[in-house]
Design a protein around this motif. Structure first.
Motif, PDB file in Angstrom:
ATOM      1  N   ASP A   8       6.817   2.754   6.174  1.00  0.00           N
ATOM      2  CA  ASP A   8       6.147   3.893   5.784  1.00  0.00           C
ATOM      3  C   ASP A   8       7.023   5.172   6.103  1.00  0.00           C
ATOM      4  OD1 ASP A   8       5.533   2.716   8.312  1.00  0.00           O
ATOM      5  OD2 ASP A   8       3.599   3.787   8.524  1.00  0.00           O
ATOM      6  N   GLY A   9       8.356   4.802   6.188  1.00  0.00           N
ATOM      7  CA  GLY A   9       9.315   5.978   6.432  1.00  0.00           C
ATOM      8  C   GLY A   9       9.206   6.802   7.883  1.00  0.00           C
ATOM      9  N   ARG A  67      17.796  18.960  -1.479  1.00  0.00           N
ATOM     10  CA  ARG A  67      18.350  18.174  -2.664  1.00  0.00           C
ATOM     11  C   ARG A  67      17.703  18.281  -3.906  1.00  0.00           C
ATOM     12  NH1 ARG A  67      17.341  12.434   0.100  1.00  0.00           N
ATOM     13  NH2 ARG A  67      15.793  13.712   1.129  1.00  0.00           N
ATOM     14  N   TYR A 104      23.585  15.766  -9.529  1.00  0.00           N
ATOM     15  CA  TYR A 104      22.615  15.587  -8.133  1.00  0.00           C
ATOM     16  C   TYR A 104      23.349  16.519  -7.217  1.00  0.00           C
ATOM     17  CZ  TYR A 104      21.880  13.719  -3.471  1.00  0.00           C
ATOM     18  OH  TYR A 104      21.503  13.344  -2.108  1.00  0.00           O
ATOM     19  N   PHE A 162      17.887  16.202   9.256  1.00  0.00           N
ATOM     20  CA  PHE A 162      18.334  14.910   9.791  1.00  0.00           C
ATOM     21  C   PHE A 162      17.680  14.483  10.881  1.00  0.00           C
ATOM     22  CE2 PHE A 162      22.330  16.369   7.251  1.00  0.00           C
ATOM     23  CZ  PHE A 162      21.692  16.101   6.113  1.00  0.00           C
ATOM     24  N   ILE A 185      10.709  -1.780   9.187  1.00  0.00           N
ATOM     25  CA  ILE A 185      11.790  -1.722   8.264  1.00  0.00           C
ATOM     26  C   ILE A 185      12.300  -0.402   7.814  1.00  0.00           C
ATOM     27  CG2 ILE A 185      12.000  -4.344   7.588  1.00  0.00           C
ATOM     28  CD1 ILE A 185      10.732  -3.489   4.795  1.00  0.00           C
ATOM     29  N   GLY A 186      13.307  -0.270   7.412  1.00  0.00           N
ATOM     30  CA  GLY A 186      13.905   1.208   6.805  1.00  0.00           C
ATOM     31  C   GLY A 186      13.819   2.262   7.767  1.00  0.00           C
ATOM     32  N   ASP A 187      13.498   3.635   7.111  1.00  0.00           N
ATOM     33  CA  ASP A 187      13.693   4.838   7.944  1.00  0.00           C
ATOM     34  C   ASP A 187      12.574   4.710   9.243  1.00  0.00           C
ATOM     35  OD1 ASP A 187      15.522   5.663   6.436  1.00  0.00           O
ATOM     36  OD2 ASP A 187      14.376   7.655   5.998  1.00  0.00           O
ATOM     37  N   ALA A 237      18.130  -0.022   4.889  1.00  0.00           N
ATOM     38  CA  ALA A 237      16.726  -0.341   4.718  1.00  0.00           C
ATOM     39  C   ALA A 237      16.647  -1.436   3.674  1.00  0.00           C
ATOM     40  CB  ALA A 237      15.969   0.850   3.889  1.00  0.00           C
ATOM     41  N   HIS A 285       0.888  -1.129   0.015  1.00  0.00           N
ATOM     42  CA  HIS A 285      -0.073  -0.003  -0.051  1.00  0.00           C
ATOM     43  C   HIS A 285       0.939   1.395   0.063  1.00  0.00           C
ATOM     44  CE1 HIS A 285      -3.698  -2.355   1.260  1.00  0.00           C
ATOM     45  NE2 HIS A 285      -2.695  -3.163   1.751  1.00  0.00           N
TER      46      HIS A 285
HETATM   47  C1  LIG Z   1      19.696  14.271   2.466  1.00  0.00           C
HETATM   48  C2  LIG Z   1      19.501  12.715   2.595  1.00  0.00           C
HETATM   49  C3  LIG Z   1      20.736  12.131   1.766  1.00  0.00           C
HETATM   50  C4  LIG Z   1      20.695  10.764   1.588  1.00  0.00           C
HETATM   51  N1  LIG Z   1      21.479   9.970   1.097  1.00  0.00           N
HETATM   52  C5  LIG Z   1      21.518   8.736   1.049  1.00  0.00           C
HETATM   53  C6  LIG Z   1      22.458   7.991   0.272  1.00  0.00           C
HETATM   54  O1  LIG Z   1      23.321   8.624  -0.592  1.00  0.00           O
HETATM   55  N2  LIG Z   1      22.500   6.552   0.369  1.00  0.00           N
HETATM   56  C7  LIG Z   1      21.510   5.822   1.041  1.00  0.00           C
HETATM   57  O2  LIG Z   1      21.703   4.622   1.051  1.00  0.00           O
HETATM   58  N3  LIG Z   1      20.738   6.661   1.925  1.00  0.00           N
HETATM   59  C8  LIG Z   1      20.479   8.023   1.821  1.00  0.00           C
HETATM   60  N4  LIG Z   1      19.770   8.648   2.542  1.00  0.00           N
HETATM   61  C9  LIG Z   1      18.760   7.899   3.237  1.00  0.00           C
HETATM   62  C10 LIG Z   1      17.504   7.340   2.476  1.00  0.00           C
HETATM   63  O3  LIG Z   1      16.982   8.209   1.660  1.00  0.00           O
HETATM   64  C11 LIG Z   1      16.447   6.685   3.367  1.00  0.00           C
HETATM   65  O4  LIG Z   1      17.152   5.766   4.293  1.00  0.00           O
HETATM   66  C12 LIG Z   1      15.463   5.655   2.490  1.00  0.00           C
HETATM   67  O5  LIG Z   1      14.724   6.421   1.593  1.00  0.00           O
HETATM   68  C13 LIG Z   1      14.577   4.873   3.274  1.00  0.00           C
HETATM   69  O6  LIG Z   1      13.846   4.335   2.580  1.00  0.00           O
HETATM   70  P1  LIG Z   1      12.245   3.987   3.171  1.00  0.00           P
HETATM   71  O7  LIG Z   1      11.617   2.963   2.281  1.00  0.00           O
HETATM   72  O8  LIG Z   1      12.496   3.242   4.683  1.00  0.00           O
HETATM   73  O9  LIG Z   1      11.522   5.323   3.537  1.00  0.00           O
HETATM   74  P2  LIG Z   1      11.016   5.976   2.317  1.00  0.00           P
HETATM   75  O10 LIG Z   1      12.072   6.469   1.080  1.00  0.00           O
HETATM   76  O11 LIG Z   1      10.534   7.480   3.335  1.00  0.00           O
HETATM   77  O12 LIG Z   1       9.704   5.613   1.889  1.00  0.00           O
HETATM   78  C14 LIG Z   1       8.500   5.314   2.327  1.00  0.00           C
HETATM   79  C15 LIG Z   1       7.366   5.288   1.465  1.00  0.00           C
HETATM   80  O13 LIG Z   1       6.371   5.045   2.286  1.00  0.00           O
HETATM   81  C16 LIG Z   1       5.022   5.967   1.687  1.00  0.00           C
HETATM   82  N5  LIG Z   1       4.360   6.123   2.918  1.00  0.00           N
HETATM   83  C17 LIG Z   1       4.588   6.945   4.022  1.00  0.00           C
HETATM   84  N6  LIG Z   1       3.437   7.176   4.935  1.00  0.00           N
HETATM   85  C18 LIG Z   1       2.638   6.087   4.344  1.00  0.00           C
HETATM   86  C19 LIG Z   1       1.600   5.397   4.908  1.00  0.00           C
HETATM   87  N7  LIG Z   1       0.929   5.880   6.073  1.00  0.00           N
HETATM   88  N8  LIG Z   1       0.763   4.422   4.291  1.00  0.00           N
HETATM   89  C20 LIG Z   1       1.174   4.168   2.878  1.00  0.00           C
HETATM   90  N9  LIG Z   1       2.510   4.417   2.552  1.00  0.00           N
HETATM   91  C21 LIG Z   1       3.241   5.413   3.406  1.00  0.00           C
HETATM   92  C22 LIG Z   1       5.916   7.328   1.161  1.00  0.00           C
HETATM   93  O14 LIG Z   1       5.080   7.883   0.382  1.00  0.00           O
HETATM   94  C23 LIG Z   1       7.039   6.454   0.743  1.00  0.00           C
HETATM   95  O15 LIG Z   1       6.712   5.893  -0.738  1.00  0.00           O
HETATM   96  C24 LIG Z   1      19.804  10.032   2.556  1.00  0.00           C
HETATM   97  C25 LIG Z   1      18.713  10.732   3.308  1.00  0.00           C
HETATM   98  C26 LIG Z   1      18.756  12.042   3.379  1.00  0.00           C
HETATM   99  C27 LIG Z   1      17.769  12.634   4.422  1.00  0.00           C
END
Ligand SMILES: Cc1cc2nc3c(=O)[nH]c(=O)nc-3n(C[C@H](O)[C@H](O)[C@H](O)COP(=O)(O)OP(=O)(O)OC[C@H]3O[C@@H](n4cnc5c(N)ncnc54)[C@H](O)[C@@H]3O)c2cc1C
Length: 374
Positions: A149-150, A174, A214, A259, A275-277, A293, A32
């Motif tokens: 979900d981040g 960015r 970038y 950050f 998992i992930g962020d 992640a 989702h």
């Molecule tokens: C400035 C910056 C630079 C970075 N550079 C790097 C790098 O060079 N290399 C690296 O490995 N990492 C880097 N990162 C870290 C990386 O971007 C994150 O760790 C990564 O995006 C985490 O992935 P994720 O899938 O956990 O979360 P996200 O990428 O945040 O994805 C979460 C997804 O869930 C969706 N979502 C959110 N809430 C809900 C909900 N309630 N229901 C359904 N869907 C939802 C969102 O729309 C999104 O699609 C960087 C971060 C920052 C801030």
């Protein structure tokens, strides 16, 4: 035996990798995504050996890195454009990639593996018994629910799993810009990236495809003039007079993020895994948020394949995988500390850090780790 079923919230790096890895191990999977299409914020991303291995394992590697430069050299320069340090990445891979290309590659691998992705579907919570609760009130029952979900995770918060969220002093805007004809014709194919410092502001210049650069502008969160979007070009040109032409090319787009560092009490509650962020956001100083992640998403599927009892598998997974992620968080946090130091002390420390074998080993440990399942 009937197929086990997983419901995943979030189609980012973590959610899509988990979806591929579970489906490839016999699960039916529905993802989702709250957005109305698969798009990622953040312009470019560095993916190191560990993340690249995961992309290979789920069948997304070739499409993800197509046209991306092998970013093996990073120069660090001071406010007067003097070279402070050079970090060379030898013996393993690192690519700088347009983020959207990685998401598209993971989504295509997920579709090939039979994953259903539902767009415009926001999750608002989950229960330890294995229910995903959607914004429209529906409850989807599953053998496994995955919270991907981040960093503002609704699932994590509905389960009370957050132990600590620390907002750091700095953040980053960015964006992507088109390469000039000279950059397209560049001799090293984009292998050199440059980090320019001026006071507490930084410009990171990274070629990330055949046609795009970038740019990451890093500053203190309290530096309102520097963090404004659209970017105030004259502000940045005052800090970096030698980058006047580059800064002139910045358009109206860009996204600012502060950050943060996230730590959970546990990575799971009953049948729900985080998992992930959502579970372990970290500052980007070693470029490993996405790498961790994807590693933890793949290893989650591997542990669930080895052990059929979900609670036992999730506990074993966390015990095995969490220490490396916490190492990445610690190192990344420490490497961000010089941001607020006086420039001379910072330049000295960065130069020392570039030469220290011990620090280099700590900094690169996560990137050089061979992920579970690869
Ligand atoms: C400035 C910056 C630079 C970075 N550079 C790097 C790098 O060079 N290399 C690296 O490995 N990492 C880097 N990162 C870290 C990386 O971007 C994150 O760790 C990564 O995006 C985490 O992935 P994720 O899938 O956990 O979360 P996200 O990428 O945040 O994805 C979460 C997804 O869930 C969706 N979502 C959110 N809430 C809900 C909900 N309630 N229901 C359904 N869907 C939802 C969102 O729309 C999104 O699609 C960087 C971060 C920052 C801030």
């Amino acid at each position: 035996m009937s197929k086990r079923h997983a419901e995943i919230a979030g189609a980012g790096f973590a959610g899509l990798t988990a979806a591929c890895a579970l489906a490839q191990r016999g699960w039916t999977v529905r993802v989702h995504e709250r957005a109305d299409r698969l798009r990622t914020t953040g312009a470019g991303i560095y993916i190191y050996e560990n993340g690249l291995r995961v992309l290979e394992a789920v069948g997304a590697y070739a499409e993800a890195v197509k046209g991306a430069p092998f970013a093996h050299t990073r120069e660090v320069r001071d406010g007067r454009d003097r070279l402070i340090a050079v970090h060379r990445w030898t013996g393993s891979r690192v690519f700088s990639i347009v983020r959207q290309n990685v998401i598209n590659a993971l989504a295509a691998a997920a579709a090939r593996s039979g994953v259903e992705i539902v767009m415009g579907s926001a999750a608002v919570g989950a229960t330890p018994e294995g229910e995903l609760i959607l914004a429209d009130g529906r409850r989807q029952k599953a053998d496994l629910v995955v919270g991907a979900d981040g960093s503002n995770s609704r699932l994590r918060d509905s389960l009370g799993l957050l132990a600590k969220r620390k907002f750091l002093v700095d953040g980053c805007t960015r964006l992507l810009m088109e390469k000039t004809a000279a950059e397209r014709a560049g001799s090293d194919g984009g292998a050199t990236t440059v980090e320019y410092w001026s006071g507490t502001r930084r410009v990171l210049y990274t070629p990330c495809s055949e046609t795009e650069i970038y740019i990451a502008l890093t500053m203190l969160d309290s530096d309102e003039a520097a963090k404004a979007v659209p970017v105030r070009r004259e502000e940045w040109q005052r800090a970096f007079p030698h980058l006047q032409k580059l800064i002139d090319r910045i358009g109206e787009q860009g996204r600012y993020d502060r950050f943060d560092l996230i730590r959970l009490k546990r990575w799971s509650a009953g049948r729900v895994a985080m998992i992930g962020d959502a579970a372990h956001a970290l500052p980007p100083n070693i470029g490993q948020g996405g790498g961790c992640a994807m590693m933890n998403a793949l290893s989650l599927a591997v542990y669930l394949y080895r052990e059929s009892d979900v609670a036992t598998a999730l506990a074993t997974w966390e015990r095995a995988e969490r220490p490396l992620t916490e190492h990445a968080q610690r190192i990344s946090y420490l490497l961000g500390l010089p941001t607020t130091w006086p420039p001379a002390l910072r330049a000295f420390t960065l130069a020392l850090a570039g030469r220290s074998k011990w620090l280099t080993a700590q900094r690169t440990r996560t990137a050089l780790h061979r992920p579970t399942g690869t």
